[in-house]
Design a protein around this motif. Structure first.
Motif, PDB file in Angstrom:
ATOM      1  N   LYS A 121       0.779  -1.331  -0.012  1.00  0.00           N
ATOM      2  CA  LYS A 121       0.023  -0.075  -0.089  1.00  0.00           C
ATOM      3  C   LYS A 121       0.982   1.281  -0.072  1.00  0.00           C
ATOM      4  N   VAL A 122       0.762   2.332  -0.941  1.00  0.00           N
ATOM      5  CA  VAL A 122       1.098   3.346  -0.824  1.00  0.00           C
ATOM      6  C   VAL A 122       0.273   4.560  -0.260  1.00  0.00           C
ATOM      7  N   ARG A 123      -1.034   4.450  -0.605  1.00  0.00           N
ATOM      8  CA  ARG A 123      -1.936   5.422  -0.048  1.00  0.00           C
ATOM      9  C   ARG A 123      -3.274   4.897  -0.221  1.00  0.00           C
ATOM     10  N   ALA A 124      -3.953   5.214   1.165  1.00  0.00           N
ATOM     11  CA  ALA A 124      -5.294   4.913   1.258  1.00  0.00           C
ATOM     12  C   ALA A 124      -5.992   6.003   1.764  1.00  0.00           C
ATOM     13  N   LYS A 125      -7.240   6.459   0.827  1.00  0.00           N
ATOM     14  CA  LYS A 125      -7.865   7.739   0.934  1.00  0.00           C
ATOM     15  C   LYS A 125      -9.398   7.389   0.949  1.00  0.00           C
ATOM     16  N   ASP A 134      -8.065  10.469   5.220  1.00  0.00           N
ATOM     17  CA  ASP A 134      -7.447   9.138   5.408  1.00  0.00           C
ATOM     18  C   ASP A 134      -8.143   7.991   5.634  1.00  0.00           C
ATOM     19  N   MET A 135      -8.123   7.023   5.297  1.00  0.00           N
ATOM     20  CA  MET A 135      -9.080   5.864   5.153  1.00  0.00           C
ATOM     21  C   MET A 135      -9.029   5.283   6.932  1.00  0.00           C
ATOM     22  N   ASP A 136      -7.719   5.201   7.265  1.00  0.00           N
ATOM     23  CA  ASP A 136      -7.910   4.831   8.739  1.00  0.00           C
ATOM     24  C   ASP A 136      -8.828   5.653   9.563  1.00  0.00           C
ATOM     25  N   LYS A 151      -6.977  -0.283  11.299  1.00  0.00           N
ATOM     26  CA  LYS A 151      -5.849  -0.012  10.511  1.00  0.00           C
ATOM     27  C   LYS A 151      -6.073  -0.698   9.250  1.00  0.00           C
ATOM     28  N   ILE A 152      -5.766  -0.060   8.339  1.00  0.00           N
ATOM     29  CA  ILE A 152      -5.660  -0.513   6.906  1.00  0.00           C
ATOM     30  C   ILE A 152      -4.488  -1.183   6.427  1.00  0.00           C
ATOM     31  N   GLU A 184      -9.339  -4.376   5.986  1.00  0.00           N
ATOM     32  CA  GLU A 184      -9.506  -3.544   7.280  1.00  0.00           C
ATOM     33  C   GLU A 184      -9.205  -4.528   8.481  1.00  0.00           C
ATOM     34  N   ASN A 185      -8.700  -4.254   9.561  1.00  0.00           N
ATOM     35  CA  ASN A 185      -8.519  -5.258  10.545  1.00  0.00           C
ATOM     36  C   ASN A 185      -9.819  -5.606  11.653  1.00  0.00           C
ATOM     37  N   ILE A 186     -10.886  -4.827  11.379  1.00  0.00           N
ATOM     38  CA  ILE A 186     -12.079  -5.213  12.181  1.00  0.00           C
ATOM     39  C   ILE A 186     -13.226  -4.964  11.158  1.00  0.00           C
TER      40      ILE A 186
END
Length: 207
Positions: A121-125, A134-136, A151-152, A184-186
Motif C-alpha cells: 500500500k502506498v496510499r489509502a484515502k 485518510d482511510m484509517d 488499521k488498513i 481492514e482489521n476490524i
C-alpha cells in the motif's frame, strides 16, 4: 463462392498465426505496459475505473512456457452507497504490486497465466462529499471508535489469472486479481477484486 471464402479464411488465419509470436527457449524480454483497472472491494456497491502501469520481465523456460515478474503501480478501490444514512463515498487505494506469473502458450502468441501477487500500500484515502480523508481515520469515525485500533493493511496478496496475446511485440493482457488479505482489521472481511487490462510492448534483450 464458399470455397473462395474458405480459402480466404485459411489464408487469414495462417497470416495471423505467422505474425503472432512469443520468444524461444532461453530468451528474455522487457515489457513496459500501461492500462486500466476495473476494481472493487468484496463488500462494495459499485466498481471504479482507474489506471495501472509498470514494467514486466519474462524469461522463456521452453518454447511454450515462461515465468514473468513485474512491478506495477495500481490505483484501486470501490464506491459505497449507505442507504441508511444516504452517504456516498469512494475508497481510493494505491498499490505497488509485484505479480509473479507462469505463462503457458497454448497457441503462437496466446498464453494462459496464473500466479501470485504481493502488493504494498502506498496510499489509502476515502473520498466523500465533505472532501478527502485518510482511510484509517474514516473507519475510526464510521465505527465510532476513538482509539488507534483501526488499521488498513499495509500489504496485499492476490491470485492473478488471465490471458495475453502477443502480436508483433505488442501484448494485450487481461487478468483478474483475486485478493486474499483482509483490507481492514476490524468488522466484516473485505478484499480487493481487480480486473486489469494492459497494453505493452516487448523488447528482446540478450542475456
Amino acid at each position: 463462392m464458399k470455397k473462395t471464402f474458405l480459402t480466404m479464411a485459411i489464408l487469414l488465419m495462417s497470416t495471423v498465426t505467422a505474425l503472432a509470436q512469443q520468444g524461444e527457449e532461453g530468451t528474455f524480454t522487457l515489457q513496459p505496459k500501461v492500462g486500466m483497472n476495473i476494481s472493487s472491494l468484496s463488500d462494495a456497491d459499485k466498481s471504479i475505473v482507474d489506471w495501472a502501469f509498470g514494467v514486466e520481465g519474462e524469461y522463456m523456460l521452453t518454447d511454450n512456457f515462461s515465468m514473468a515478474a513485474a512491478i506495477v503501480m495500481s490505483n484501486q478501490g470501490a464506491k459505497y452507497n449507505e442507504t441508511d444514512t444516504y452517504v456516498k463515498y469512494t475508497a481510493d487505494l494505491d498499490y505497488v504490486n509485484v505479480p509473479i506469473v507462469a505463462n503457458y502458450y497454448v497457441l503462437p502468441g496466446l498464453a494462459i497465466k496464473a500466479g501470485i501477487q504481493p502488493g504494498f500500500k502506498v496510499r489509502a484515502k476515502m473520498k466523500t462529499d465533505g472532501g478527502t480523508i485518510d482511510m484509517d481515520a474514516f473507519y475510526r469515525q464510521f465505527n465510532r471508535l476513538t482509539n488507534e485500533d483501526v488499521k488498513i493493511s499495509k500489504v496485499d496478496l492476490a491470485i492473478p489469472v488471465g490471458l495475453s496475446y502477443e502480436f508483433k511485440n505488442f501484448v494485450l493482457d487481461a487478468r483478474y486479481n483475486i485478493g486474499l488479505i483482509k483490507i481492514e482489521n476490524i468488522g466484516d472481511a473485505f478484499y480487493n477484486r481487480v480486473f486489469q487490462l494492459t497494453l505493452g510492448y516487448k523488447f528482446n534483450l540478450d542475456i
